[in-house]
Design an enzyme around this catalytic site. Structure first.
Site, mmCIF file in Angstrom:
data_model
loop_
_atom_site.group_PDB
_atom_site.id
_atom_site.type_symbol
_atom_site.label_atom_id
_atom_site.label_comp_id
_atom_site.label_asym_id
_atom_site.label_seq_id
_atom_site.Cartn_x
_atom_site.Cartn_y
_atom_site.Cartn_z
ATOM 1 N N SER A 130 5.198 9.258 -5.343
ATOM 2 C CA SER A 130 4.600 8.281 -4.424
ATOM 3 C C SER A 130 3.434 8.893 -3.667
ATOM 4 C CB SER A 130 5.645 7.787 -3.427
ATOM 5 O OG SER A 130 5.053 6.872 -2.513
ATOM 6 N N HIS A 187 12.364 2.868 -2.712
ATOM 7 C CA HIS A 187 11.221 3.256 -1.877
ATOM 8 C C HIS A 187 10.156 2.172 -1.953
ATOM 9 C CE1 HIS A 187 7.087 4.821 -1.788
ATOM 10 N NE2 HIS A 187 7.473 5.747 -0.932
#
Length: 491
Positions: A130, A187
Site C-alpha cells: 500500500s 485495508h
C-alpha cells in the site's frame, strides 16, 4: 548476481524496483513489453541507480541472474496474468526458490497458488503493498503472508524498502496462506470508508457551511494538525485549493462526480457478509460509489423531483455558526472514522480466528502508520489499544476510544441531523452512528424479528428466562406447525 527479481514494470512495479535499487540491493527486472523494461532502466540511469537495476528481455536470462534461493516478485494485473507469470517462472526456478505476488489479489487465489507451486518445491507469498506510486518509490507499507519459510530470506530487504516510522519498518509477517492479501483487502475497505466520510464532511461544509475552496483547504489543513492527522486529510487540503489549469476556478469543482473502483472494497463487504461481521460504514462507502455511477439517472431524478417541489440542496450563505459547524463536523468525522477502523479490525479478527492465522492486530496498526493510504496519527493509539488487550473484540470498547466517542456524541448527532434536514446524503456518517448506537445497546428489536421468523417459518427462538429453543403456534389460522421439526432452523 541480483538479490531479487521483479516481473511487471507498470507504475507500481517500476517505482518499487527503483526503491529496492536505491536501498542498495541489486535487482533484475523483466516486463512482457520491452518498452517497460527500457523505461525502468532509463529512469535508473537518470537517478544514478543503473548499477543496481538490470533489465532483461527474456525470462530464462532473468531467472539465471538471481542469487539462490531465487526471489521473484510479481507486480502484474491480478487474476489470469499472475497465473501465466507463475507458470513461466516455475519452468525456470528450482526447489527452495521463492515467488512473491505483490498485487491486490483475492486471498483464495494466493492459497491455491501456494499449494500449486509447493508441488514443484517452490515457496509462495502473497504480499499486500500500500502507498500508491509515491509509497512504492519511497517506502510502502507491506503485508506479506504465505509461507513463513519464505519470509526469512526477504525480511532484511523488505525492512529497508518499507516506510520507516518511530517504532520500526512498516512491514511484518502477517500469517499463513492468503493472510497478507486478506489484510490488504480489508485495508482497502477501511480506505473506502475513510474516503467516503471525508467526502461527506466536505459536502456538509461546502453546502450547509457555505465554505469556499480556500476555506475548505484551510479547514482540512488545520484538521491535519490534530487528531485527524492523516494522509487522506492532508491530500484533501491540497486538492481543494488546486486551481484548474484548463480554465477558471478550482479543479475539484470540474471533476465528474462518478467514482471508480477496482474490487477490493466489494470483496471486503462480501467477506463481512460471509463472516456475519457488521461493516456498515464500509458497505455505505461501497453503495456510495455504486450510486455515484448512476450519474445519468441521478440527473434525471433531480429534474423529476424538482417538478414535485423537492429541490436539490443549495449552497448556503456563510452561516453565523460556521466555526461551530466546522468543529462539530471535525468531531463527527473523527467518531465515524473510529467506527470504520473498528469494523475493519473486527473483520480481520474474525477471519484470523476462522483460518487460525493468529494475526496480531496491534502489529497491523503499527505497519499502517507509514507508507500506506490510510496512515493516520491515531493508528498509534489503535496499536496501543490492542497492546492493552490483545483479544479486544472491538475498538469501541477500548477505554480510550470509548471516552473519545462519548465526548463527541452530541456533535456527531447534530451533524447527522443537520445533513438529513438539509437533504444531504451522509450514508457513511449515518451508518457509523447507527453502528455505534446498535453496538452499545444491551437489547435490540431482534426479538421481534425472531418472533416473525418463527411465525412464518417455524424457525424457533430462544428465551431470556429459560434455556433451550422454542416454537409457538402464533395463530392457528395460519397453519403453523405445533412443533419444530428440525434444529436446522435455529439459524
Amino acid at each position: 548476481m541480483s538479490e531479487i527479481g521483479l516481473v511487471g514494470l507498470a507504475v507500481m512495479g517500476q517505482n518499487f524496483a527503483l526503491n529496492v535499487a536505491e536501498k542498495g540491493f541489486r535487482i533484475s527486472v523483466y516486463n512482457r513489453s520491452p518498452a517497460g523494461t527500457e523505461a525502468a532502466v532509463g529512469r535508473a540511469n537518470k537517478e544514478g541507480l543503473d548499477g543496481n537495476l538490470i533489465g532483461f528481455d527474456n525470462i530464462p536470462d532473468f531467472v539465471a541472474s538471481l542469487q539462490k534461493p531465487r526471489r521473484v516478485m510479481i507486480l502484474v494485473r491480478a487474476g489470469a496474468p499472475v497465473d501465466a507469470v507463475i507458470e513461466t517462472l516455475s519452468e525456470q526456478m528450482e526447489e527452495g526458490d521463492i515467488i512473491i505476488d505483490g498485487g491486490n489479489e483475492w486471498y483464495e487465489n494466493t492459497e491455491r497458488r501456494k499449494e500449486l507451486v509447493a508441488k514443484k518445491g517452490l515457496l509462495y507469498m502473497g504480499m499486500g503493498v500500500s502507498g500508491g506510486e509515491e509509497g512504492a518509490r519511497n517506502g510502502p507499507s507491506m503485508m506479506p503472508g504465505g509461507s513463513k519459510e519464505a519470509y526469512a530470506p526477504l525480511e532484511h530487504m523488505l525492512a529497508k524498502v518499507a516506510a520507516q516510522v518511530d517504532d520500526g519498518p512498516c512491514v511484518t509477517y502477517i500469517g499463513d496462506g492468503g493472510a497478507g492479501n486478506f489484510v490488504k483487502m480489508v485495508h482497502n475497505g477501511i480506505e473506502y470508508g475513510d474516503m467516503q466520510l471525508i467526502s461527506e464532511a466536505y459536502d456538509i461544509l461546502r453546502v450547509i457551511g457555505g465554505a469556499s475552496n480556500e476555506e475548505l483547504s484551510q479547514t482540512f489543513s488545520d484538521w491535519n494538525k490534530g487528531e485527524l492527522e492523516s494522509f487522506l486529510i492532508n491530500i484533501t487540503s491540497i486538492i481543494c485549493a488546486k486551481p484548474d489549469d484548463k480554465g477558471e476556478g478550482y479543479l475539484v469543482d470540474k471533476i465528474l462526480d462518478k467514482t471508480g473502483m477496482k474490487g477490493t472494497g466489494k470483496w471486503t463487504v462480501q467477506q463481512a457478509a460471509e463472516l456475519s461481521v457488521p461493516a456498515p460504514t464500509i458497505t455505505a462507502s461501497l453503495d456510495g460509489r455504486f450510486t455515484s455511477g448512476l450519474k445519468e439517472e441521478r440527473v434525471e431524478a433531480a429534474k423529476f423531483y424538482e417538478q414535485l417541489g423537492v429541490a436539490e440542496p443549495s449552497v448556503a450563505e456563510s452561516p453565523d455558526d460556521k466555526a461551530a459547524l466546522i468543529d462539530d463536523v471535525r468531531q463527527a468525522l473523527y467518531a465515524s472514522k473510529i467506527c470504520s477502523y473498528a469494523q475493519g479490525m473486527a473483520l480481520i479478527r474474525a477471519k484470523s480466528l476462522e483460518k487460525e492465522w493468529d494475526i496480531d492486530l496491534g502489529s497491523l496498526a503499527r505497519i499502517w502508520k507509514g507508507g500506506c493510504i490510510i496512515r493516520a496519527v491515531f493508528l498509534d493509539r489503535i496499536k496501543q489499544a490492542f497492546g492493552r488487550k490483545a483479544d479486544l473484540p472491538n475498538l469501541l470498547v477500548d477505554p480510550e476510544f470509548g471516552a473519545d466517542i462519548a465526548a463527541r456524541i452530541p456533535a456527531w448527532r447534530r451533524v447527522v441531523q443537520r445533513a438529513v434536514a438539509a437533504g444531504i446524503a451522509v450514508p457513511g456518517m449515518t451508518a457509523s452512528l447507527a453502528y455505534f448506537d446498535a453496538y452499545r445497546r444491551s437489547r435490540l428489536p431482534a426479538n421481534l424479528v425472531q418472533a416473525q421468523r418463527d411465525f412464518f417459518g417455524s424457525h424457533t427462538y430462544q428465551r431470556t428466562d429459560m434455556e433451550g429453543w422454542f416454537h409457538t403456534v402464533w395463530d392457528e389460522s395460519f397453519g403453523s406447525a405445533d412443533t419444530a421439526t428440525t434444529s436446522a432452523y435455529n439459524n
